[in-house]
Design a protein around this motif. Structure first.
Motif, PDB file in Angstrom:
ATOM      1  N   PRO A  22      37.574 -36.355-101.123  1.00 31.15           N
ATOM      2  CA  PRO A  22      38.881 -36.365-100.883  1.00 31.15           C
ATOM      3  C   PRO A  22      39.427 -37.833-100.840  1.00 31.15           C
ATOM      4  O   PRO A  22      38.606 -38.828-100.660  1.00 31.15           O
ATOM      5  CB  PRO A  22      39.110 -35.976 -99.475  1.00 31.15           C
ATOM      6  CG  PRO A  22      37.879 -34.891 -99.386  1.00 31.15           C
ATOM      7  CD  PRO A  22      36.743 -35.436-100.163  1.00 31.15           C
ATOM      8  N   ALA A 323      45.361 -40.726-104.235  1.00 30.04           N
ATOM      9  CA  ALA A 323      46.010 -39.924-104.850  1.00 30.04           C
ATOM     10  C   ALA A 323      47.394 -40.042-104.729  1.00 30.04           C
ATOM     11  O   ALA A 323      47.784 -40.373-103.788  1.00 30.04           O
ATOM     12  CB  ALA A 323      45.387 -38.474-104.674  1.00 30.04           C
ATOM     13  N   ARG A 485      45.574 -38.578-110.017  1.00 29.68           N
ATOM     14  CA  ARG A 485      44.526 -39.271-109.337  1.00 29.68           C
ATOM     15  C   ARG A 485      43.548 -39.744-110.544  1.00 29.68           C
ATOM     16  O   ARG A 485      43.671 -39.322-111.751  1.00 29.68           O
ATOM     17  CB  ARG A 485      43.225 -38.427-108.595  1.00 29.68           C
ATOM     18  CG  ARG A 485      42.668 -39.273-107.614  1.00 29.68           C
ATOM     19  CD  ARG A 485      41.845 -38.388-106.751  1.00 29.68           C
ATOM     20  NE  ARG A 485      40.895 -38.886-106.030  1.00 29.68           N
ATOM     21  CZ  ARG A 485      39.908 -38.431-105.204  1.00 29.68           C
ATOM     22  NH1 ARG A 485      39.732 -37.133-105.043  1.00 29.68           N
ATOM     23  NH2 ARG A 485      39.247 -39.107-104.480  1.00 29.68           N
ATOM     24  N   THR A 505      49.210 -28.112-101.344  1.00 36.03           N
ATOM     25  CA  THR A 505      48.337 -28.457-102.262  1.00 36.03           C
ATOM     26  C   THR A 505      47.604 -29.965-101.935  1.00 36.03           C
ATOM     27  O   THR A 505      46.350 -29.874-102.163  1.00 36.03           O
ATOM     28  CB  THR A 505      49.217 -28.601-103.578  1.00 36.03           C
ATOM     29  OG1 THR A 505      49.560 -27.426-103.988  1.00 36.03           O
ATOM     30  CG2 THR A 505      48.404 -29.358-104.739  1.00 36.03           C
ATOM     31  N   LEU A 506      48.255 -30.689-101.398  1.00 35.67           N
ATOM     32  CA  LEU A 506      47.759 -31.897-100.873  1.00 35.67           C
ATOM     33  C   LEU A 506      46.692 -31.503 -99.720  1.00 35.67           C
ATOM     34  O   LEU A 506      45.643 -32.385 -99.527  1.00 35.67           O
ATOM     35  CB  LEU A 506      48.586 -32.875-100.200  1.00 35.67           C
ATOM     36  CG  LEU A 506      49.688 -33.614-101.325  1.00 35.67           C
ATOM     37  CD1 LEU A 506      50.513 -34.622-100.892  1.00 35.67           C
ATOM     38  CD2 LEU A 506      48.727 -34.184-102.603  1.00 35.67           C
ATOM     39  N   LEU A 509      43.771 -30.817-101.320  1.00 37.89           N
ATOM     40  CA  LEU A 509      42.981 -31.869-101.973  1.00 37.89           C
ATOM     41  C   LEU A 509      42.209 -32.735-100.924  1.00 37.89           C
ATOM     42  O   LEU A 509      41.243 -32.963-101.218  1.00 37.89           O
ATOM     43  CB  LEU A 509      44.104 -32.801-102.747  1.00 37.89           C
ATOM     44  CG  LEU A 509      43.546 -34.126-102.917  1.00 37.89           C
ATOM     45  CD1 LEU A 509      42.606 -33.724-104.383  1.00 37.89           C
ATOM     46  CD2 LEU A 509      44.605 -34.860-103.429  1.00 37.89           C
ATOM     47  N   CYS A 523      49.317 -23.282-102.190  1.00 39.43           N
ATOM     48  CA  CYS A 523      48.401 -24.246-102.820  1.00 39.43           C
ATOM     49  C   CYS A 523      48.124 -24.081-104.280  1.00 39.43           C
ATOM     50  O   CYS A 523      47.761 -22.908-104.594  1.00 39.43           O
ATOM     51  CB  CYS A 523      47.025 -24.274-102.245  1.00 39.43           C
ATOM     52  SG  CYS A 523      45.760 -25.399-102.690  1.00 39.43           S
ATOM     53  N   GLY A 529      40.934 -31.146-108.495  1.00 39.57           N
ATOM     54  CA  GLY A 529      40.132 -31.756-107.193  1.00 39.57           C
ATOM     55  C   GLY A 529      40.832 -30.714-106.018  1.00 39.57           C
ATOM     56  O   GLY A 529      40.260 -31.032-104.743  1.00 39.57           O
ATOM     57  N   VAL A 530      41.542 -29.810-106.066  1.00 39.02           N
ATOM     58  CA  VAL A 530      42.176 -29.027-104.990  1.00 39.02           C
ATOM     59  C   VAL A 530      41.465 -27.993-104.698  1.00 39.02           C
ATOM     60  O   VAL A 530      41.218 -27.151-105.496  1.00 39.02           O
ATOM     61  CB  VAL A 530      43.743 -28.904-105.264  1.00 39.02           C
ATOM     62  CG1 VAL A 530      44.161 -27.896-104.004  1.00 39.02           C
ATOM     63  CG2 VAL A 530      44.467 -29.937-105.210  1.00 39.02           C
TER      64      VAL A 530
END
Length: 535
Positions: A22, A323, A485, A505-506, A509, A523, A529-530
């Protein structure tokens, strides 16, 4: 897995975002009034920060899916993951007839119980926001996490910073200020305010437009407006603060403060992930004052693209693992006078729909001493001091008048909206009543919700705002949603998503678990990366 990682390192292969840890800093940016239409139009011409973000995972069809597309509710969706019906932020303003003051209008980011306040002279507060924002949830799980909000408007900073930010700064009366008891302010704020004061005090020559912008320099004449529209270049006299914050220089000042705070506070350098929320307001001010279709908006967007590039360059040089997510609180439509020149049958609202016209007609019909109606946008409130039976009669008399008007697409009562289920599925297919339902709070919304037909501007006679937003139509609802990112491959997505999807979604991440059912958004597993929770 260790052997594979060792081999990858030996071969000099960079880790992909999907395999990365992360980030240490989340940067969430809102560009106030950046519509999907503007993003599509200017995306090929961006070369700076917006070009970088468009080179990540770019959803060009994200929706502020509700009907009341205004600044406060739009910003509230971004980091809560909730639509206005859940956040309680149903508009920039509403009426509360039980408020302990003579002024019954309530501003979305105020505490109306504070003694001596009005909806114009208020105490800034997040008290009306019913949901926590992402920064609050991060701090609960990781106490060393920090949350900072910087914005051109107080309501933007409040709705993105939430209830417990470490720092919250916004522009008011010529400087960046805060409502928080932060003790001695960071040195960055004093420096930013000094630079802004000097900028305001210095006259500015006209910007030199590139050919792209010069081609849009078409003067627009609106009889009630006394300034030039369509070919402006942001020159201004010394001391003109209004012209300063109606220009690209205002966003540059906001980003400069955000950059300084990152460095001074060491954001992204601690043991836990930090959050920086930034709302850039100048695109909204330019859009209202000049309309989004002229040379002014072209100069504004190319400027913010350049300034964002400088901001990201600072983060790169600082060696921060960060990010970025970027979206907008709402879109916007051009002035009807310019739309008509381009073949769109647009017009302005008739005086027949004003609260005075309808309210006085109802008062005469029912024998009332004065108009019983208060309005804010399309929300119609019946005076709460009247008996319930009288209020019902007023609604029964007013509703058919609104529905019969040739400029009205639909009018809904509270009872009708309460009986409507919260919409699901693609926001593209939502009906008008479903869009209104997503904006509805039974304790705060009007007794009648009136939605105008498309291409009708709700400003009857403009003086300092020729264009606006706030409708349930896609020119106001559709905005970009961008994730970036380092190492992310460029993907332009056409599928429809919602701005409430940004927060979960974050969370995916940074591996922050959310309570099932606590947000309206989903999400987005297509963002590299998520890690989305299993359903």
């Amino acid at each position: 897995m260790r052997k594979l990682a060792f081999i990858a390192a030996a071969l000099g292969l960079a880790a992909t975002p999907a395999a990365a840890k992360p980030p240490k800093l989340l940067v969430v940016i809102s560009i106030d009034q950046l519509s999907g239409d503007l993003f599509d139009e200017y995306r090929p011409h961006f070369t700076g920060g917006l070009a970088r973000l468009a080179g990540g995972t770019a959803f060009r069809n994200a929706y502020q899916s509700h009907a009341t597309t205004q600044t406060c509710p739009g910003h509230a969706t971004l980091l809560t993951g909730g639509r206005p019906a859940r956040t309680g932020i149903i508009a920039n303003n509403w009426y509360n007839f039980a408020a302990p003051r003579a002024d019954k209008q309530v501003y979305c980011a105020e505490d109306e119980t504070a003694p001596g306040t009005t909806s114009d002279k208020y105490k800034v507060s997040p008290v009306h926001l019913k949901m926590p924002v992402l920064g609050e949830l991060m701090k609960r799980r990781w106490p060393l996490s920090r949350s900072v909000a910087v914005a051109g408007k107080d309501r933007s900073a409040v709705m993105m910073g939430g209830h417990t930010p470490d720092q919250r700064w916004y522009w008011a009366d010529g400087s960046f200020v805060t409502d928080l008891p932060v003790g001695p302010p960071p040195r960055s704020v004093a420096l930013a305010n000094s630079a802004a004061k000097q900028a305001i005090a210095t006259a500015r020559a006209p910007l030199q437009p590139p050919p792209l912008c010069a081609a849009k320099a078409q003067p627009l004449v609106i009889p009630t407006v006394k300034y030039r529209i369509g070919d402006g270049r942001f020159d201004r006299a010394a001391g003109d603060e209004d012209a300063f914050h109606d220009s690209p220089e205002f966003d540059a000042a906001t980003l400069a403060l955000a950059a300084s705070l990152v460095q001074e506070l060491g954001l992204g350098k601690g043991r836990a992930t930090d959050l920086l929320a930034v709302s850039l307001s100048a695109t909204d001010y330019v859009g209202h004052k000049f309309g989004p279709g002229g040379q002014e908006m072209c100069l504004q967007l190319l400027s913010v693209d350049r300034d964002l590039g400088g901001f990201f360059g600072m983060l790169d040089r600082a060696g921060i693992d960060y990010a970025v997510a970027l979206s907008a609180d709402h879109g916007g439509q051009d002035a009807p006078e310019r739309l008509r020149l381009n073949g769109v049958a647009a017009t302005r609202i008739s005086n027949a729909l004003s609260k005075a016209a309808v309210g006085h007609t109802i008062a005469r019909q029912l024998g009332l001493p004065k108009s019983p109606l208060k309005t804010y946008g399309g929300a119609i409130y019946v005076d709460g001091s009247l008996p319930a039976e009288t209020r019902q009669k007023i609604v029964a008399a007013a509703l058919p008048r609104y529905r019969a008007d040739r400029q009205v697409a639909a009018a809904f009562t509270k009872a009708e909206l309460i009986a409507t289920s919260m919409p699901t599925g693609s926001p593209v297919n939502w009906t008008l009543i479903q869009r209104a339902r997503a904006s509805f709070d039974p304790a705060r919304s009007g007794d009648i919700t009136v939605l105008l037909k498309p291409n009708i501007n709700p400003v009857h006679e403009p003086d300092d705002s020729v264009a606006t937003h706030g409708s349930p139509y896609d020119y106001d609802r559709r905005v970009p949603l961008l994730f970036w990112r380092k190492g992310m491959k460029p993907v332009l997505r056409n599928d429809a998503v919602e701005t409430v999807d940004l927060m979960p979604t974050l969370a995916g991440l940074i591996r922050l678990p959310l309570t099932p059912g606590s947000v309206d958004g989903k999400c987005l597993k297509t963002v590299p990366g998520v890690r989305c929770p299993s359903r």
